[in-house]
Design a protein around this motif. Sequence first.
Motif, short mmCIF file in Angstrom:
data_model
loop_
_atom_site.label_atom_id
_atom_site.label_comp_id
_atom_site.label_asym_id
_atom_site.label_seq_id
_atom_site.Cartn_x
_atom_site.Cartn_y
_atom_site.Cartn_z
N SER A 1 0.83 -1.22 0.00
CA SER A 1 0.00 0.00 0.00
C SER A 1 0.86 1.26 0.00
N VAL A 2 1.97 1.22 0.73
CA VAL A 2 2.90 2.36 0.74
C VAL A 2 3.49 2.56 -0.66
N ILE A 3 3.93 1.46 -1.29
CA ILE A 3 4.50 1.56 -2.63
C ILE A 3 3.46 2.11 -3.60
N ARG A 4 2.23 1.60 -3.52
CA ARG A 4 1.16 2.11 -4.38
C ARG A 4 0.94 3.61 -4.16
N TYR A 5 0.99 4.04 -2.89
CA TYR A 5 0.80 5.47 -2.58
C TYR A 5 1.93 6.30 -3.19
N LEU A 6 3.17 5.85 -3.06
CA LEU A 6 4.30 6.60 -3.62
C LEU A 6 4.23 6.67 -5.14
N HIS A 7 3.75 5.60 -5.77
CA HIS A 7 3.64 5.60 -7.23
C HIS A 7 2.49 6.45 -7.73
N ASN A 8 1.58 6.79 -6.83
CA ASN A 8 0.41 7.62 -7.19
C ASN A 8 0.27 8.79 -6.22
N SER A 9 1.38 9.37 -5.83
CA SER A 9 1.39 10.40 -4.79
C SER A 9 0.88 11.73 -5.32
N PRO A 10 0.58 12.67 -4.42
CA PRO A 10 0.17 14.02 -4.86
C PRO A 10 1.24 14.73 -5.69
N LEU A 11 2.49 14.29 -5.56
CA LEU A 11 3.59 14.91 -6.29
C LEU A 11 3.86 14.23 -7.63
N GLY A 12 3.27 13.07 -7.84
CA GLY A 12 3.53 12.30 -9.04
C GLY A 12 4.07 10.92 -8.69
N THR A 13 4.70 10.27 -9.65
CA THR A 13 5.23 8.92 -9.46
C THR A 13 6.61 8.98 -8.82
N LEU A 14 6.71 8.53 -7.58
CA LEU A 14 7.97 8.57 -6.83
C LEU A 14 8.55 7.16 -6.70
N LEU B 1 12.44 9.36 3.72
CA LEU B 1 12.04 9.81 2.38
C LEU B 1 13.13 10.65 1.73
N ASP B 2 14.39 10.41 2.11
CA ASP B 2 15.49 11.21 1.59
C ASP B 2 15.77 10.95 0.11
N ALA B 3 15.44 9.74 -0.36
CA ALA B 3 15.77 9.36 -1.74
C ALA B 3 14.51 8.94 -2.48
N LEU B 4 13.75 9.93 -2.93
CA LEU B 4 12.50 9.69 -3.65
C LEU B 4 12.46 10.50 -4.94
N PRO B 5 13.20 10.09 -5.96
CA PRO B 5 13.15 10.84 -7.22
C PRO B 5 11.82 10.67 -7.94
N LEU B 6 11.52 11.60 -8.83
CA LEU B 6 10.23 11.66 -9.52
C LEU B 6 10.35 11.15 -10.95
N VAL B 7 9.45 10.25 -11.32
CA VAL B 7 9.33 9.81 -12.71
C VAL B 7 8.26 10.66 -13.39
N ASN B 8 8.59 11.20 -14.55
CA ASN B 8 7.62 12.00 -15.32
C ASN B 8 7.70 11.56 -16.77
N ARG B 9 6.89 10.56 -17.12
CA ARG B 9 6.97 10.00 -18.47
C ARG B 9 6.62 11.02 -19.55
N SER B 10 5.61 11.85 -19.28
CA SER B 10 5.20 12.83 -20.29
C SER B 10 6.33 13.81 -20.61
N ALA B 11 7.18 14.07 -19.63
CA ALA B 11 8.33 14.96 -19.86
C ALA B 11 9.60 14.17 -20.20
N GLY B 12 9.46 12.84 -20.32
CA GLY B 12 10.62 12.00 -20.64
C GLY B 12 11.62 11.89 -19.51
N ARG B 13 11.15 12.07 -18.26
CA ARG B 13 12.06 12.04 -17.13
C ARG B 13 12.00 10.71 -16.40
N LEU B 14 13.10 9.95 -16.44
CA LEU B 14 13.23 8.72 -15.67
C LEU B 14 14.24 8.98 -14.55
N VAL B 15 14.60 7.95 -13.81
CA VAL B 15 15.45 8.17 -12.62
C VAL B 15 16.63 7.20 -12.61
N LYS B 16 17.60 7.54 -11.77
CA LYS B 16 18.70 6.63 -11.43
C LYS B 16 18.90 6.74 -9.92
#
Length: 353
Positions: free
Chosen positions: A189-202, A230-245
């Motif tokens: 449930s936590v993972i699902r929340y982070l992937h659908n958070s108010p900030l986007g996909t974390l 929550l120190d390491a939570l980068p944002l995925v933004n597919r519409s902007a072509g932004r992935l993470v490492k």
Amino acid sequence: MEKKQHFVRRELLPREVPSISLALLLAAVLLLNALLYLYLNKFSSSLGRVETDSGLCPFGHFKFGAVKNCSPWLSCEAINREVRKVKCVGEGAVKKVFLSEWKEKKVVLSQLTNSELKEDFLHGLKMLKALQSKHVVRLLGYCEQQFTILTEYHPLGSLRGLNETLHIPKYKGMNTWHRRLMLAIDYVSVIRYLHNSPLGTLVMCDSNDLDKVLSQYLLTSDFHVLVNDLDALPLVNRSAGRLVKCGHRELRGEFVAPEQRWPYGEDVPFEDDLMPPYDEKTDIWKIPDVSNFFLGHVEGSDIVRLHLFDIHAACKKKDPAERPSAQEVLDTYRKVLTLLIREAAMPGTREML
């Protein structure tokens, strides 16, 4: 005439008795299903953490303990004046953690220890403020100038100590497949929340091995899971072509997803600039390993694993696009819980019918 009546009576009796028995059995099953529905409804509310939480306060406020009213987050001045450190209870790469007291209540005070990592610290604070929910540890206050964060205290600590906790006499009754599966549901449930958070996909990047994952989460006194770090939570933004490492160093081992590993072989030295980025499906890859830890080796846990085999196999697909979403994993976990509770409550019913 008498012979005919006698014949009819002999013909009906063998059929009527099973029909009555079957009707009673069906009625019992329907009643049990209704009771199960009510139980599961209540169960998901009290133990499964329903999606809405009326106990949450408006942004910038918190509610603590049995207090009914919400209070504003504590400021620098209030923290310095009202919070007393008791002892250091942990230290990581970014911050040192102190068990503290505020108004005779135990709280946790976190302070930056490495000035070179202040951006990580402030990012963690930003996430903590923005993501306050039933899935995240409660923020009580902060002071950016002094790099200090005040959060709620949970005496059972991180999930690393789960098995030790379950062997304490007070908690041995919790050491069941049922309760352990509920913890796995909380985690997903936590993972699902982070992937659908108010900030986007974390993406939960502090997760390069099982021990590191478990250290990021807290076990509450009523046996639920909260994300704490929550120190390491980068944002995925597919519409902007932004992935993470996840970091700038080479990641190794079977625990991390295939796409997180250096793809060019041993003969080519690792270079961060050449490492391809990835998305949130790295979190999905790790779910089976984390859930396997939750399930442990209690009676019934192997049956749960058997029911979760297909969804876990899907989580381990090499192609990230073929893995399920966190929502799909969560839905499957909940269905398995309901099924197993029903089967435990009605053993042999299928054979009887």
